[in-house]
Design a protein around this motif. Sequence first.
Motif, PDB file in Angstrom:
ATOM      1  N   ARG A  63     -40.920  13.171   4.800  1.00 35.37           N
ATOM      2  CA  ARG A  63     -40.839  13.526   6.216  1.00 35.37           C
ATOM      3  C   ARG A  63     -40.912  15.041   6.418  1.00 35.37           C
ATOM      4  NH1 ARG A  63     -39.160   9.898   9.907  1.00 35.37           N
ATOM      5  NH2 ARG A  63     -37.688  11.288  10.973  1.00 35.37           N
ATOM      6  N   GLU A  64     -41.560  15.700   5.488  1.00 34.55           N
ATOM      7  CA  GLU A  64     -41.746  17.141   5.553  1.00 34.55           C
ATOM      8  C   GLU A  64     -43.158  17.471   6.012  1.00 34.55           C
ATOM      9  OE1 GLU A  64     -40.295  20.250   2.431  1.00 34.55           O
ATOM     10  OE2 GLU A  64     -42.365  19.728   1.872  1.00 34.55           O
ATOM     11  N   SER A  65     -43.280  18.517   6.806  1.00 32.70           N
ATOM     12  CA  SER A  65     -44.595  19.056   7.162  1.00 32.70           C
ATOM     13  C   SER A  65     -44.933  20.156   6.160  1.00 32.70           C
ATOM     14  CB  SER A  65     -44.592  19.606   8.586  1.00 32.70           C
ATOM     15  OG  SER A  65     -44.518  18.564   9.526  1.00 32.70           O
ATOM     16  N   ARG A  66     -45.963  19.904   5.368  1.00 30.23           N
ATOM     17  CA  ARG A  66     -46.343  20.816   4.298  1.00 30.23           C
ATOM     18  C   ARG A  66     -47.040  22.065   4.851  1.00 30.23           C
ATOM     19  NH1 ARG A  66     -49.517  16.575   0.326  1.00 30.23           N
ATOM     20  NH2 ARG A  66     -47.724  15.616  -0.691  1.00 30.23           N
ATOM     21  N   ARG A  67     -47.114  23.080   4.017  1.00 30.15           N
ATOM     22  CA  ARG A  67     -47.868  24.285   4.396  1.00 30.15           C
ATOM     23  C   ARG A  67     -49.365  23.992   4.419  1.00 30.15           C
ATOM     24  NH1 ARG A  67     -47.303  28.765   0.640  1.00 30.15           N
ATOM     25  NH2 ARG A  67     -48.008  30.068   2.382  1.00 30.15           N
ATOM     26  N   TYR A  68     -49.805  23.164   3.483  1.00 32.64           N
ATOM     27  CA  TYR A  68     -51.214  22.802   3.345  1.00 32.64           C
ATOM     28  C   TYR A  68     -51.305  21.298   3.120  1.00 32.64           C
ATOM     29  CZ  TYR A  68     -51.902  27.810   2.599  1.00 32.64           C
ATOM     30  OH  TYR A  68     -51.921  29.169   2.744  1.00 32.64           O
ATOM     31  N   PRO A  69     -52.476  20.711   3.257  1.00 34.57           N
ATOM     32  CA  PRO A  69     -52.574  19.269   3.032  1.00 34.57           C
ATOM     33  C   PRO A  69     -52.074  18.837   1.657  1.00 34.57           C
ATOM     34  CG  PRO A  69     -54.538  20.060   4.144  1.00 34.57           C
ATOM     35  CD  PRO A  69     -53.744  21.270   3.790  1.00 34.57           C
ATOM     36  N   TRP A  70     -52.379  19.608   0.608  1.00 39.21           N
ATOM     37  CA  TRP A  70     -52.042  19.219  -0.757  1.00 39.21           C
ATOM     38  C   TRP A  70     -50.603  19.530  -1.140  1.00 39.21           C
ATOM     39  CZ3 TRP A  70     -55.755  22.759   0.709  1.00 39.21           C
ATOM     40  CH2 TRP A  70     -55.383  24.103   0.614  1.00 39.21           C
ATOM     41  N   GLY A  71     -49.917  20.330  -0.354  1.00 39.02           N
ATOM     42  CA  GLY A  71     -48.552  20.708  -0.698  1.00 39.02           C
ATOM     43  C   GLY A  71     -48.225  22.087  -0.159  1.00 39.02           C
ATOM     44  N   ASN A  72     -47.402  22.820  -0.892  1.00 37.73           N
ATOM     45  CA  ASN A  72     -46.929  24.106  -0.394  1.00 37.73           C
ATOM     46  C   ASN A  72     -47.472  25.304  -1.163  1.00 37.73           C
ATOM     47  OD1 ASN A  72     -45.353  22.773   1.560  1.00 37.73           O
ATOM     48  ND2 ASN A  72     -43.737  22.422   0.052  1.00 37.73           N
ATOM     49  N   ASP A  73     -48.267  25.050  -2.201  1.00 32.49           N
ATOM     50  CA  ASP A  73     -48.873  26.132  -2.970  1.00 32.49           C
ATOM     51  C   ASP A  73     -50.082  26.699  -2.243  1.00 32.49           C
ATOM     52  OD1 ASP A  73     -47.019  25.766  -4.979  1.00 32.49           O
ATOM     53  OD2 ASP A  73     -48.310  24.397  -6.119  1.00 32.49           O
ATOM     54  N   ASP A  74     -50.319  27.991  -2.421  1.00 34.71           N
ATOM     55  CA  ASP A  74     -51.487  28.634  -1.813  1.00 34.71           C
ATOM     56  C   ASP A  74     -52.782  28.005  -2.335  1.00 34.71           C
ATOM     57  OD1 ASP A  74     -49.920  30.361  -0.341  1.00 34.71           O
ATOM     58  OD2 ASP A  74     -50.031  31.984  -1.812  1.00 34.71           O
ATOM     59  N   THR A 114     -56.312  27.236  -4.050  1.00 39.01           N
ATOM     60  CA  THR A 114     -57.101  27.661  -5.207  1.00 39.01           C
ATOM     61  C   THR A 114     -58.504  27.087  -5.044  1.00 39.01           C
ATOM     62  OG1 THR A 114     -56.731  25.716  -6.596  1.00 39.01           O
ATOM     63  CG2 THR A 114     -54.994  27.410  -6.596  1.00 39.01           C
ATOM     64  N   PRO A 115     -59.464  27.488  -5.902  1.00 40.48           N
ATOM     65  CA  PRO A 115     -60.808  26.896  -5.820  1.00 40.48           C
ATOM     66  C   PRO A 115     -60.841  25.393  -6.075  1.00 40.48           C
ATOM     67  CG  PRO A 115     -60.884  28.977  -7.008  1.00 40.48           C
ATOM     68  CD  PRO A 115     -59.427  28.658  -6.801  1.00 40.48           C
ATOM     69  N   GLU A 116     -59.770  24.827  -6.616  1.00 38.22           N
ATOM     70  CA  GLU A 116     -59.702  23.379  -6.807  1.00 38.22           C
ATOM     71  C   GLU A 116     -59.290  22.645  -5.535  1.00 38.22           C
ATOM     72  OE1 GLU A 116     -60.352  21.460  -9.727  1.00 38.22           O
ATOM     73  OE2 GLU A 116     -61.388  23.341 -10.132  1.00 38.22           O
ATOM     74  N   HIS A 117     -58.715  23.379  -4.591  1.00 36.65           N
ATOM     75  CA  HIS A 117     -58.189  22.752  -3.376  1.00 36.65           C
ATOM     76  C   HIS A 117     -59.181  22.739  -2.220  1.00 36.65           C
ATOM     77  CE1 HIS A 117     -54.029  23.912  -5.025  1.00 36.65           C
ATOM     78  NE2 HIS A 117     -54.051  22.603  -4.972  1.00 36.65           N
ATOM     79  N   ALA A 118     -59.951  23.821  -2.074  1.00 38.52           N
ATOM     80  CA  ALA A 118     -60.720  23.966  -0.837  1.00 38.52           C
ATOM     81  C   ALA A 118     -61.851  24.968  -1.012  1.00 38.52           C
ATOM     82  CB  ALA A 118     -59.801  24.415   0.297  1.00 38.52           C
TER      83      ALA A 118
END
Length: 453
Positions: free
Chosen positions: A328-339, A341-345
Amino acid sequence: MTDVSPLTEAPNPVRELSDEALRSRAAGALERARARSTALTAAVDDDDLVRQHSKLMSPLVWDLAHIGSQEELWLVRDVGGREPLRPDIDDLYDAFQHPRASRPSLPLLGPAEARAYVAEVRAKAFDVLERAPMTGRPLTEAGFAFGMITQHEQQHDETMLATHQLRKGDPVLHAPAPPAARSGPLPGEVFVPAGPFVMGTSLEPWALDNERPAHEVEVDAFHLDTVPVTNGAYVEFLEDGGYDRRELWSAAGWAYRTEHDITAPRFWRREPDGWWRVRFGVHEPVPADQPVVHVSYYEAEAYAAWAGKRLPTEAEWEKAARFDPATRESRRYPWGNDDPTPEHANLGQRHLSPAPAGAYPKGASALGVHQLIGDVWEWTSTDFAGYPGFRAFPYREYSEVFFGPEYKVLRGGSFGTDAAAVRGTFRNWDYPIRRQIFAGFRCARDAAPGERA
């Protein structure tokens, strides 16, 4: 009775950094932005820098000096309390005093003078950064002013990238192709259950005023496309006469389409062997698996009607992007809270086009929606307005003066957006007619009555 955990916003680790670590973070972000500004302006000769490539855009040299002017105003004069370097040019580079179409007629700094000016400003800004407190004022808390100026420069870098797209001539920008699709077959839609979530942020130190404050929003159940609408899907709309079917278009959209004779996404043309596009001076077949880009809100709206769907609201988009039903948390990003990387977006002009649908499985949201950050800005059906409790900071002209039905909200960033200038709460806005920006969309539809749990 089952306990229900409270709704929360993900904490931000930046708030735990020491002053020295905050300064290092700010310096790195500023340097990355300046390296990009330099690359975008060094790619062309001085004649190209001073030329207006479209009345929709400023000459590149205006953007460059404007970046320096804003940095001087906020970092050198305000945060640093230093004497002005060039008070004589404040009015020249005030975006509210001079519309883009008229900027070439102004007595602007030439390329060499503009480069010297921004370099001098940056040297003084770094000197300020070494001494500025990271607490005590809202403007300097956790390095906010330096983050604000970083985001401002990166936003103008994306604007300059759009100017490069409008520029005529041989290609001058180069980058590797984006990665291929890495996911297996994906479902066409993802179901998002009804319920509240925390929208916006009160914890992101570099969040801008229109992202604040965090607040609970109730969202009805709906379905959302797993990936943005692709070129291949959009061609089906084209071939089915989508641009000629009045019933698919809003009144405003149809008036705009007919007045300007719009028959396809901007930069597309039909050839005997199919659809082609111009991408930063490269003529190429339209790749079917990439998200469609350079479409207006009105075109996105018409496509959605053709598909039997609609555009998502901004709240729907953000819930699909940030809400984790398990915590029930709203994350910083879709994948989680880490900034990112080229693997994410696909961000930061690393590639010069959107990546194929399914290229970033590690960037999927908790609900299974892909590519919500990067690739293309996504139109939503929401008019731009402040959140409950909104307070303009540090100046009204960043957000508040644009509130109203004239602007539609876009979310998620594009391949031309830097990670510093996009996050799960970041809000962009533009006129619904805009097509030169790197905008696409995905569709939503209401859940059936039996699916609303």
